[in-house]
Design a protein around this motif. Structure first.
Motif, PDB file in Angstrom:
ATOM      1  N   THR A   1       0.805  -1.222   0.000  1.00  0.00           N
ATOM      2  CA  THR A   1       0.000   0.000   0.000  1.00  0.00           C
ATOM      3  C   THR A   1       0.841   1.278   0.000  1.00  0.00           C
ATOM      4  O   THR A   1       0.294   2.372   0.074  1.00  0.00           O
ATOM      5  CB  THR A   1      -0.936   0.024   1.216  1.00  0.00           C
ATOM      6  N   ASN A   2       2.164   1.145  -0.096  1.00  0.00           N
ATOM      7  CA  ASN A   2       3.060   2.299  -0.130  1.00  0.00           C
ATOM      8  C   ASN A   2       3.688   2.372  -1.521  1.00  0.00           C
ATOM      9  O   ASN A   2       4.281   1.401  -1.995  1.00  0.00           O
ATOM     10  CB  ASN A   2       4.142   2.162   0.949  1.00  0.00           C
ATOM     11  N   ILE A   3       3.565   3.529  -2.177  1.00  0.00           N
ATOM     12  CA  ILE A   3       4.028   3.641  -3.559  1.00  0.00           C
ATOM     13  C   ILE A   3       5.538   3.474  -3.667  1.00  0.00           C
ATOM     14  O   ILE A   3       6.049   2.867  -4.625  1.00  0.00           O
ATOM     15  CB  ILE A   3       3.584   4.994  -4.172  1.00  0.00           C
ATOM     16  N   TYR A   4       6.288   3.971  -2.685  1.00  0.00           N
ATOM     17  CA  TYR A   4       7.743   3.791  -2.707  1.00  0.00           C
ATOM     18  C   TYR A   4       8.102   2.311  -2.608  1.00  0.00           C
ATOM     19  O   TYR A   4       9.016   1.829  -3.285  1.00  0.00           O
ATOM     20  CB  TYR A   4       8.397   4.569  -1.560  1.00  0.00           C
ATOM     21  N   GLU A   5       7.353   1.580  -1.774  1.00  0.00           N
ATOM     22  CA  GLU A   5       7.638   0.159  -1.599  1.00  0.00           C
ATOM     23  C   GLU A   5       7.285  -0.642  -2.853  1.00  0.00           C
ATOM     24  O   GLU A   5       7.922  -1.658  -3.148  1.00  0.00           O
ATOM     25  CB  GLU A   5       6.872  -0.380  -0.387  1.00  0.00           C
TER      26      GLU A   5
END
Length: 474
Positions: free
Chosen positions: A274-278
């Motif tokens: 749910t994290n764009i960087y991840e």
């Protein structure tokens, strides 16, 4: 204008079938003697008359390519090219550039006159003429004919395409904002053109593609959607293992590298990351496991962390931390030269517009839309619909120069087409059917990679859904 059905009958009378491009060529040249010339020169064992049998057509390639070309050259779409819209006047420059360049591709074939001139000079009511303009609006009439309003820098005029004309199917596929030429005659009132023939910018009849003079292979994929709960990790691992054992030199990914955040309502319920960087960190680690000699070209799509308006910028530096040095980030669209073979990478959001506007078009056969783009020499001809377009001084969505391969994605259904020696490839997805696709009854074709031999431009399809893939040669 010659009736295309009559031309076909003339060939059938001699027990010959004829390719549609030959019929169009004869219609454009308006030379009845061409039919007899072609028939007299056809070999005895010929069944279908093609452009190679037409006297006067000399196969030619666009431009010059040198043996010293680098293995990977970004012709257009390199990082930093896409610019923001600065002022409303940019749209004037944008559409002026579009009309000027596309109409220039038409002028040599139909010699158009300014629209204002046909209204001021009564002689055009007695003789045939041609005009060229941008389609302001197009609709069907109550009698089933097709009416289009054309505009050039001097004025506008309505054009009627009669449903009883043999090539009416081309008129049915006219879309707003494309640039066309029309040959026809003027009504007595001087306010309506009765169309006989349509001209589009199109790929020249004589076009021949370049091929590489040295060995090389490129693999084309798109729509990986890392972070989605429908991402096919097992299939991807089989694909990665296959790449490690193959002789592939290049991997081209045409957009939607990750699933993104907030792309559609309640998307968070369908994400495992749910994290764009991840999401980008995970993709970078996946690509780092591939052989370092493979050059990986990555362009964005509508799910990626860039603006939705096209042209889309390349993935920003702050999201590239875990990607290997073998990755090359480009914009959408981008024109790439691999060993002298040009690949036009475009994610394909305009499929949504073109499929909705063209009779018979469907997502299941989205690859058939690529030839329609090539006829119009534009990746997204319709402005103001589902495909947002950012105005620039020039229109970077025009297909110029002509590529050997148009590589698209977006629709999640793989397909291959050929049009006048240009290969069209839509490379599917690495995501199984989503909830939205179930609602729309769209059946994706996931976990497919298309390998292309750069010396022959012969595609081979590999399916990684189950077990080791066996190539399907097309």
């Amino acid at each position: 204008m010659f009736d295309s059905s009559v031309i076909v009958e003339r060939f059938l009378d001699t027990k010959l079938q004829v390719h549609p491009d030959v019929v169009r060529y004869i219609c454009e040249k308006k030379d009845e003697n061409l039919i007899d010339q072609i028939i007299s020169g056809v070999p005895d064992d010929c069944l279908v008359v093609s452009l190679k049998h037409v006297p006067g057509i000399v196969p030619s390639r666009e431009g010059v390519r040198f043996l010293s070309d680098p293995e990977v050259e970004i012709i257009s779409g390199r990082t930093g090219t896409a610019r923001p819209v600065a002022k409303v006047e940019d749209y004037i420059s944008y559409f002026s550039d579009r009309f000027g360049r596309l109409s220039g591709m038409i002028r040599g074939r139909c010699s158009p006159i300014p629209i204002e001139a046909i209204k001021r000079n009564s002689r055009y009511r007695q003789e045939e003429f041609s005009v060229c303009g941008m389609v302001v609006d197009v609709r069907s009439t109550g009698n089933g004919h097709r009416m289009a309003e054309l505009e050039d820098p001097t004025g506008s005029v309505n054009v009627l395409f009669n449903k009883d004309r043999p090539d009416f199917a081309e008129a049915e596929r006219i879309v707003p904002d494309e640039v066309i030429g029309v040959r026809g005659s003027l009504s007595n009132e001087g306010n309506l053109i009765f169309a006989d023939q349509i001209f589009r910018p199109d790929i020249p009849f004589s076009h021949v593609s370049y091929t590489s003079e040295r060995k090389g292979a490129a693999v084309l994929i798109s729509d990986i959607h890392v972070g989605s709960d429908t991402f096919l990790e097992d299939a991807w691992n089989r694909f990665a293992d296959w790449l490690c054992e193959s002789e592939v030199s290049y991997l081209l990914v045409a957009g939607d590298l990750v699933d993104g955040i907030g792309i559609y309502p309640d998307q968070d319920k369908e994400l495992v990351i749910t994290n764009i960087y991840e999401q980008y960190d995970m993709l970078g680690k996946m690509l780092a496991k591939l052989p370092s000699h493979i050059r990986i070209i990555l362009s964005p799509g509508n799910h990626d962390v860039v603006r939705g308006a096209e042209p889309q910028p390349a993935i920003p530096e702050k999201f590239r931390g875990s990607f290997p040095d073998s990755c090359i980030f480009v914009e959408n669209p981008a024109l790439i030269n691999l060993q002298g073979v040009r690949f036009l990478m475009y994610h394909g959001r305009s499929f949504d517009d073109l499929i909705s506007l063209m009779p018979g078009a469907s997502y299941e056969k989205a690859c058939d839309i690529i030839p329609e783009m090539l006829k119009r020499r534009h990746l997204a001809p319709c402005y103001g619909r589902r495909t947002p377009i950012a105005a620039d001084i020039i229109d970077r969505l025009i297909i110029d120069p002509i590529p050997e391969v148009v590589h698209t994605g977006h629709v999640h259904i793989y397909g291959i087409s050929r049009y006048r020696n240009v290969l069209g490839i839509n490379s599917g997805t690495w995501q199984s059917q989503t909830a939205f696709q179930k609602q729309m009854n769209i059946q994706p074709t996931p976990a497919i990679a298309i390998a292309l031999d750069l010396k022959s431009l012969q595609p081979m399809v590999y399916d990684f859904m189950n077990g080791s893939p066996a190539p399907l040669v097309l």
